[in-house]
Design a protein around this motif. Sequence first.
Motif, PDB file in Angstrom:
ATOM      1  N   ALA A 246       0.818  -1.219   0.000  1.00  0.00           N
ATOM      2  CA  ALA A 246       0.000   0.000   0.000  1.00  0.00           C
ATOM      3  C   ALA A 246       0.851   1.267   0.000  1.00  0.00           C
ATOM      4  CB  ALA A 246      -0.945  -0.004   1.200  1.00  0.00           C
ATOM      5  N   ALA A 247       1.814   1.339   0.906  1.00  0.00           N
ATOM      6  CA  ALA A 247       2.640   2.545   1.004  1.00  0.00           C
ATOM      7  C   ALA A 247       3.481   2.739  -0.254  1.00  0.00           C
ATOM      8  CB  ALA A 247       3.538   2.464   2.237  1.00  0.00           C
ATOM      9  N   ASN A 248       3.982   1.644  -0.808  1.00  0.00           N
ATOM     10  CA  ASN A 248       4.802   1.753  -2.012  1.00  0.00           C
ATOM     11  C   ASN A 248       3.977   2.167  -3.228  1.00  0.00           C
ATOM     12  OD1 ASN A 248       7.438   1.211  -1.097  1.00  0.00           O
ATOM     13  ND2 ASN A 248       7.005  -0.979  -0.994  1.00  0.00           N
ATOM     14  N   LEU A 249       2.717   1.734  -3.280  1.00  0.00           N
ATOM     15  CA  LEU A 249       1.857   2.148  -4.385  1.00  0.00           C
ATOM     16  C   LEU A 249       1.573   3.648  -4.308  1.00  0.00           C
ATOM     17  CD1 LEU A 249      -0.604  -0.882  -4.447  1.00  0.00           C
ATOM     18  CD2 LEU A 249       1.135  -0.323  -6.152  1.00  0.00           C
ATOM     19  N   ALA A 250       1.371   4.149  -3.087  1.00  0.00           N
ATOM     20  CA  ALA A 250       1.180   5.593  -2.912  1.00  0.00           C
ATOM     21  C   ALA A 250       2.439   6.341  -3.326  1.00  0.00           C
ATOM     22  CB  ALA A 250       0.840   5.900  -1.454  1.00  0.00           C
ATOM     23  N   ALA A 265      -3.518  -4.450 -13.229  1.00  0.00           N
ATOM     24  CA  ALA A 265      -4.579  -5.448 -13.336  1.00  0.00           C
ATOM     25  C   ALA A 265      -4.102  -6.827 -12.891  1.00  0.00           C
ATOM     26  CB  ALA A 265      -5.085  -5.519 -14.777  1.00  0.00           C
ATOM     27  N   CYS A 266      -5.021  -7.568 -12.273  1.00  0.00           N
ATOM     28  CA  CYS A 266      -4.765  -8.960 -11.889  1.00  0.00           C
ATOM     29  C   CYS A 266      -3.636  -9.095 -10.877  1.00  0.00           C
ATOM     30  CB  CYS A 266      -4.501  -9.825 -13.118  1.00  0.00           C
ATOM     31  SG  CYS A 266      -5.875  -9.858 -14.289  1.00  0.00           S
ATOM     32  N   ASN A 267      -3.541  -8.135  -9.964  1.00  0.00           N
ATOM     33  CA  ASN A 267      -2.732  -8.280  -8.759  1.00  0.00           C
ATOM     34  C   ASN A 267      -3.697  -8.336  -7.576  1.00  0.00           C
ATOM     35  OD1 ASN A 267       0.368  -7.955  -9.279  1.00  0.00           O
ATOM     36  ND2 ASN A 267      -0.595  -6.452 -10.625  1.00  0.00           N
ATOM     37  N   ARG A 268      -3.211  -8.720  -6.424  1.00  0.00           N
ATOM     38  CA  ARG A 268      -4.080  -8.829  -5.244  1.00  0.00           C
ATOM     39  C   ARG A 268      -3.822  -7.662  -4.296  1.00  0.00           C
ATOM     40  NH1 ARG A 268      -6.706 -13.602  -4.611  1.00  0.00           N
ATOM     41  NH2 ARG A 268      -6.189 -15.286  -6.053  1.00  0.00           N
ATOM     42  N   ILE A 269      -4.078  -6.451  -4.774  1.00  0.00           N
ATOM     43  CA  ILE A 269      -3.723  -5.292  -3.949  1.00  0.00           C
ATOM     44  C   ILE A 269      -4.747  -5.035  -2.847  1.00  0.00           C
ATOM     45  CG2 ILE A 269      -2.497  -4.270  -5.898  1.00  0.00           C
ATOM     46  CD1 ILE A 269      -4.720  -2.213  -6.072  1.00  0.00           C
ATOM     47  N   GLY A 270      -5.972  -5.543  -2.986  1.00  0.00           N
ATOM     48  CA  GLY A 270      -6.952  -5.465  -1.912  1.00  0.00           C
ATOM     49  C   GLY A 270      -7.323  -4.046  -1.502  1.00  0.00           C
ATOM     50  N   ASP A 271      -8.053  -3.944  -0.393  1.00  0.00           N
ATOM     51  CA  ASP A 271      -8.532  -2.641   0.075  1.00  0.00           C
ATOM     52  C   ASP A 271      -7.398  -1.747   0.562  1.00  0.00           C
ATOM     53  OD1 ASP A 271     -11.092  -3.367  -0.526  1.00  0.00           O
ATOM     54  OD2 ASP A 271     -11.628  -3.956   1.513  1.00  0.00           O
ATOM     55  N   ALA A 272      -6.417  -2.336   1.252  1.00  0.00           N
ATOM     56  CA  ALA A 272      -5.303  -1.530   1.754  1.00  0.00           C
ATOM     57  C   ALA A 272      -4.477  -0.975   0.596  1.00  0.00           C
ATOM     58  CB  ALA A 272      -4.423  -2.367   2.679  1.00  0.00           C
ATOM     59  N   GLY A 273      -4.245  -1.798  -0.413  1.00  0.00           N
ATOM     60  CA  GLY A 273      -3.509  -1.326  -1.584  1.00  0.00           C
ATOM     61  C   GLY A 273      -4.263  -0.236  -2.316  1.00  0.00           C
ATOM     62  N   ALA A 274      -5.591  -0.391  -2.411  1.00  0.00           N
ATOM     63  CA  ALA A 274      -6.414   0.635  -3.055  1.00  0.00           C
ATOM     64  C   ALA A 274      -6.358   1.939  -2.272  1.00  0.00           C
ATOM     65  CB  ALA A 274      -7.853   0.146  -3.180  1.00  0.00           C
ATOM     66  N   GLY A 276      -3.844   2.952  -0.514  1.00  0.00           N
ATOM     67  CA  GLY A 276      -2.543   3.536  -0.822  1.00  0.00           C
ATOM     68  C   GLY A 276      -2.550   4.250  -2.159  1.00  0.00           C
ATOM     69  N   LEU A 277      -3.167   3.624  -3.150  1.00  0.00           N
ATOM     70  CA  LEU A 277      -3.278   4.260  -4.465  1.00  0.00           C
ATOM     71  C   LEU A 277      -4.120   5.527  -4.388  1.00  0.00           C
ATOM     72  CD1 LEU A 277      -3.716   1.134  -6.742  1.00  0.00           C
ATOM     73  CD2 LEU A 277      -1.890   2.822  -6.917  1.00  0.00           C
ATOM     74  N   ALA A 278      -5.155   5.504  -3.547  1.00  0.00           N
ATOM     75  CA  ALA A 278      -5.993   6.696  -3.378  1.00  0.00           C
ATOM     76  C   ALA A 278      -5.158   7.860  -2.854  1.00  0.00           C
ATOM     77  CB  ALA A 278      -7.150   6.390  -2.435  1.00  0.00           C
ATOM     78  N   LEU A 282      -3.958  11.674  -5.032  1.00  0.00           N
ATOM     79  CA  LEU A 282      -4.018  13.067  -4.581  1.00  0.00           C
ATOM     80  C   LEU A 282      -2.696  13.789  -4.810  1.00  0.00           C
ATOM     81  CD1 LEU A 282      -5.931  12.567  -1.204  1.00  0.00           C
ATOM     82  CD2 LEU A 282      -6.867  13.142  -3.455  1.00  0.00           C
ATOM     83  N   LEU A 283      -1.650  13.020  -5.144  1.00  0.00           N
ATOM     84  CA  LEU A 283      -0.317  13.601  -5.302  1.00  0.00           C
ATOM     85  C   LEU A 283       0.162  13.628  -6.748  1.00  0.00           C
ATOM     86  CD1 LEU A 283       1.418  11.775  -2.292  1.00  0.00           C
ATOM     87  CD2 LEU A 283       0.510  14.109  -2.327  1.00  0.00           C
ATOM     88  N   THR A 284      -0.329  12.696  -7.565  1.00  0.00           N
ATOM     89  CA  THR A 284       0.187  12.605  -8.930  1.00  0.00           C
ATOM     90  C   THR A 284      -0.250  13.799  -9.774  1.00  0.00           C
ATOM     91  OG1 THR A 284       0.175  11.311 -10.978  1.00  0.00           O
ATOM     92  CG2 THR A 284      -1.786  11.153  -9.595  1.00  0.00           C
ATOM     93  N   PRO A 285       0.686  14.397 -10.514  1.00  0.00           N
ATOM     94  CA  PRO A 285       0.321  15.531 -11.365  1.00  0.00           C
ATOM     95  C   PRO A 285      -0.003  15.138 -12.799  1.00  0.00           C
ATOM     96  CG  PRO A 285       2.695  15.367 -11.256  1.00  0.00           C
ATOM     97  CD  PRO A 285       2.147  14.222 -10.422  1.00  0.00           C
TER      98      PRO A 285
END
Length: 367
Positions: A246-250, A265-274, A276-278, A282-285
């Motif tokens: 999660a932290a690394n995806l963020a 696609a087709c990874n098991r990132i789950g709710d915590a990974g999502a 992190g992406l959320a 908020l940071l990606t330009p």
Amino acid sequence: MEAFKELYVEKCRDFLCEPISLLTEALQRAIESRKPLTTLKLNGNRKELFSKRLEYMQVFALTEALHDETQIVSLDLSYNNIDDAGAATIARLLKFNSSLQSLNLEHNNITGEGVKQLAASLQAAEGGGLALRSLNLRGNPLEDAGGMALADMLKSVIYIANVLQQSNRALQKLNLDNPRLFSLQEETASHIARMLANTSSLQEVKLGKHAMRDAGLETLLTYGMIRNKSIDSLDLRCNQISETSAANLARLLGESPNLRTLNLACNRIGDAGAAGLAEGLLLTPSLTSLDLSHCSIKDSGLLSIAEALKLNRTVIHLKLWGNEFGQAAAAAFDALFKDKQRPILKIDFMLYSVDGQYQVAQKQAPS
């Protein structure tokens, strides 16, 4: 084109192999129309070649004829029977040909030894002006040694110098999807990370089906992506990345200022990974396309993505089908779609209501 056709037929005669009729016919059409042929599509999965895919001697004759050819800039030899000996003839071509920009060798039988030959030729070609910008080795049995040879080639001081001095003639696209590696993938990830850190020209990298786990992603991110600001497209589909990342995806989104396309696609990132992406959204330009289809995300994780997209205005293409929508996430996306202040999202699912309950269906891609 006429001179090239004559030379090609002559080489076939010298090497006792039949000319590829698909090629000679294409060359004849180019001669008659007086239009140069810039792309050779000799992929073995097309109907004309399906039952007679290219073998070593045919590839040898073709590459010998191409040595001094300047009009052909794209060569597709995918889905043939090219082995390490065939790769060696292609490697020889790369030493001499300064016009070829795109080379597709996916789904052949090239192992680590063949890749070493290609890597050595790309290094040797530096002095003559390297033109190759796109190299596709997807689906070859590269083995561990091949992946490392390619990474070492791209990180070499000679290659970096060429990139800095001739950035418009450096490798920009690298496809290593499904490499059929037979070793610990995390070790290979470290070599690919080194390659990314030292190759400022790469813009598109495909690393799908590498069996990459969370440690591999952290290595790729810390020692590769964070140091390389040129990559605008990263494909990590069908790996083994979990919610532990999660932290690394963020961090991936937050510290990759030019990343426009991310496929998880087709990874098991789950709710915590999502979640992190959320945070990363908020940071990606720059991110415009995000594929999270079939990622084991449930309602709370999907809700995190929807909430982040209220503030993120750059993402336009979004894939979420194959996850578990609940009522909260569906309602949040419904509100998002109705927000006229936000650019329209192009998605792979649709919402509808039955008896006051949201239902989710897959949106069919246009035919």
